[in-house]
Design a protein around this motif. Structure first.
Motif, PDB file in Angstrom:
ATOM      1  N   GLY A 101      44.896  57.456  10.657  1.00 38.49           N
ATOM      2  CA  GLY A 101      44.171  56.347  11.299  1.00 38.49           C
ATOM      3  C   GLY A 101      43.059  56.899  12.167  1.00 38.49           C
ATOM      4  N   TYR A 127      36.306  49.276  22.447  1.00 44.51           N
ATOM      5  CA  TYR A 127      37.703  49.559  22.098  1.00 44.51           C
ATOM      6  C   TYR A 127      38.341  50.324  23.267  1.00 44.51           C
ATOM      7  CZ  TYR A 127      41.409  51.529  19.020  1.00 44.51           C
ATOM      8  OH  TYR A 127      42.581  51.893  18.418  1.00 44.51           O
ATOM      9  N   ASP A 205      32.331  55.634  15.682  1.00 44.34           N
ATOM     10  CA  ASP A 205      33.610  55.094  15.206  1.00 44.34           C
ATOM     11  C   ASP A 205      33.250  53.930  14.288  1.00 44.34           C
ATOM     12  OD1 ASP A 205      36.280  54.478  15.047  1.00 44.34           O
ATOM     13  OD2 ASP A 205      36.346  53.429  16.960  1.00 44.34           O
ATOM     14  N   TYR A 208      34.626  49.289  10.863  1.00 40.25           N
ATOM     15  CA  TYR A 208      34.337  47.902  10.452  1.00 40.25           C
ATOM     16  C   TYR A 208      33.155  47.795   9.485  1.00 40.25           C
ATOM     17  CZ  TYR A 208      37.612  46.629  14.058  1.00 40.25           C
ATOM     18  OH  TYR A 208      38.763  46.509  14.797  1.00 40.25           O
TER      19      TYR A 208
HETATM   20  C1  LIG Z   1      36.781  50.050  17.256  1.00 41.31           C
HETATM   21  C2  LIG Z   1      38.086  50.527  16.725  1.00 41.31           C
HETATM   22  N1  LIG Z   1      38.237  51.827  16.470  1.00 41.31           N
HETATM   23  C3  LIG Z   1      39.383  52.312  15.982  1.00 41.31           C
HETATM   24  C4  LIG Z   1      40.454  51.482  15.733  1.00 41.31           C
HETATM   25  C5  LIG Z   1      41.724  52.103  15.218  1.00 41.31           C
HETATM   26  O1  LIG Z   1      41.915  51.856  13.890  1.00 41.31           O
HETATM   27  P1  LIG Z   1      42.909  52.698  12.981  1.00 41.31           P
HETATM   28  O2  LIG Z   1      43.560  53.731  13.842  1.00 41.31           O
HETATM   29  O3  LIG Z   1      43.886  51.725  12.464  1.00 41.31           O
HETATM   30  O4  LIG Z   1      42.055  53.331  11.937  1.00 41.31           O
HETATM   31  C6  LIG Z   1      40.356  50.131  15.988  1.00 41.31           C
HETATM   32  C7  LIG Z   1      41.513  49.252  15.750  1.00 41.31           C
HETATM   33  O5  LIG Z   1      41.607  48.127  16.058  1.00 41.31           O
HETATM   34  C8  LIG Z   1      39.138  49.627  16.476  1.00 41.31           C
HETATM   35  O6  LIG Z   1      38.968  48.318  16.741  1.00 41.31           O
END
Ligand SMILES: Cc1ncc(COP(=O)(O)O)c(C=O)c1O
Length: 384
Positions: A101, A127, A205, A208
């Protein structure tokens, strides 16, 4: 009582962790809370992804420890994905590192690059993990406001007026969560130029990029980016796989080396069947993204309706998995409006303030509920 480490004092329990306990209590009553708060994709990964997961479970090696850098085919899958959708060339041997993740990437990148006292530019709102990880590691948060009047883009003139000599990392996230703002190529060029000029590590990051966003953009496509940027990505949102924990970090080999050093000391690779399934997911063509976006578009229209009902007027032009809107002036902040709706209508929406004080006068609604769920929320709110 054995004292926890001092660093734990700089962080609070995650807002949703606290709120979900409150919601669980409310759910003991007859009417269950409709949760429109959390960005947890409710649709399934593709059929092929599922089938591959099942098939790969039977592989004799599936239960063993896995390579720290993922199986070569997974890195190749990520590399092709970046070429196909972002037109970025990444060497699968050393410019891609699969992660559990992208959230893992926030921690291990910070562990790899931050010394205590180093400054970190963090968007406000953003975030919350960027802030909590920086706090845990003794970094100094320098928050940079993203305001509606500036399309939620950084104000570079204001940033240039600051002393930037102690800044080590700048967090960037477009399509931006929670505001839904998108980046243009020109914006990414400015960010890269800023990073190069001030020798700041830019971490984009990018989870999305495929949700309600016609032109996915990677900062790695910008000239010069490999000298100051790394990027995180994830299958959580793009392939409906949040619980599978598949993400990646990419960048120039020598910039990933310290990250890999940290990672090899923290976990022991990703479950083999999940890696094989992720390869399948990454090979989906444009029709996969079109199919999920078709659903999100319908939900977004309904969420706009709900927002209007509670006196909010969201901007039409938003990408990502949420709708963000300013609250009516009669409420002190988004917490007041969120609490009122939870109490009166048993509908949970997220107060914007949890993403930083620039979000105090906003709320955020997730598109991860079914049409029926959003319609029911509208009906409940109408009744109150
Ligand atoms: C901006 C952002 N970055 C990272 C993440 C983490 O996502 P993941 O660890 O599931 O890839 C999220 C999760 O909601 C997010 O909104």
């Amino acid at each position: 009582m054995i004292q926890p480490a001092n660093r734990t004092q700089g962080v609070k329990e995650y807002y949703f962790s606290v709120k979900l306990k409150e919601i669980a209590k409310l759910n003991e009553g007859a009417v269950k809370v409709l949760n429109l708060g959390i960005g947890d994709p409710d649709m399934s990964p593709s059929e092929d992804t599922w089938e591959m997961l099942k098939e790969a479970c039977a592989h004799p090696k599936s239960h063993g420890y896995q390579s720290y850098v993922g199986i070569p085919a997974l890195r190749e899958g990520f590399s092709k994905w970046y070429k196909t959708f972002f037109n970025v060339d990444l060497n699968p041997d050393n410019e891609i590192l699969p992660l559990l993740g992208s959230k893992e990437g926030v921690m291990i990148t910070s562990l790899a690059y931050l010394n205590e006292g180093d400054e970190v530019l963090i968007p406000n709102p953003s975030y919350p993990t960027y802030t909590s990880v920086t706090n845990l590691l003794g970094g100094k948060i320098v928050s940079y406001p993203l305001v509606e009047e500036n399309n939620y883009h950084p104000d570079f003139d204001a940033l240039e007026k600051r002393d930037l000599s102690k800044v080590k990392i700048m967090w960037v996230n477009y399509p931006h969560m929670p505001t839904g703002a998108r980046a243009s190529k020109e914006l990414l060029e400015k960010i890269v130029a800023f990073g190069l000029k001030h020798k700041i590590l830019i971490v984009n990051d990018n989870p999305y990029s495929f949700i309600l966003n016609d032109t996915p953009l990677s900062i790695m496509s910008i000239e010069g980016a490999k000298d100051c940027c790394i990027e995180l990505n994830s299958l959580s949102k793009s392939h409906n796989m949040p619980g599978w924990r598949v993400g990646m970090i990419c960048g120039k080999a020598e910039m990933l080396e310290p990250v890999l050093k940290v990672k090899t000391n923290m976990d022991s690779g990703m479950f083999y069947p999940v890696q094989q399934a992720a390869i399948k997911a990454l090979a989906e063509d444009q029709s996969w993204y079109d199919s999920i976006n078709k659903v999100y578009k319908i939900r977004r229209d309904l969420v706009f309706k709900l927002m209007n009902l509670i006196g909010c007027s969201p901007r039409e032009d938003q990408g990502g998995m949420f709708v963000w809107a300013a609250i009516p002036k009669k409420y002190k902040d988004g917490y007041e409006l969120s609490d009122k709706i939870l109490k009166e209508s048993k509908v949970f929406i997220t107060p914007g303030g949890i993403f930083g004080d620039q979000g105090d006068k906003y709320i955020r609604i997730s598109l991860c509920s079914s049409e029926a769920g959003i319609e029911e929320a509208i009906e409940r709110i109408k009744e109150n």
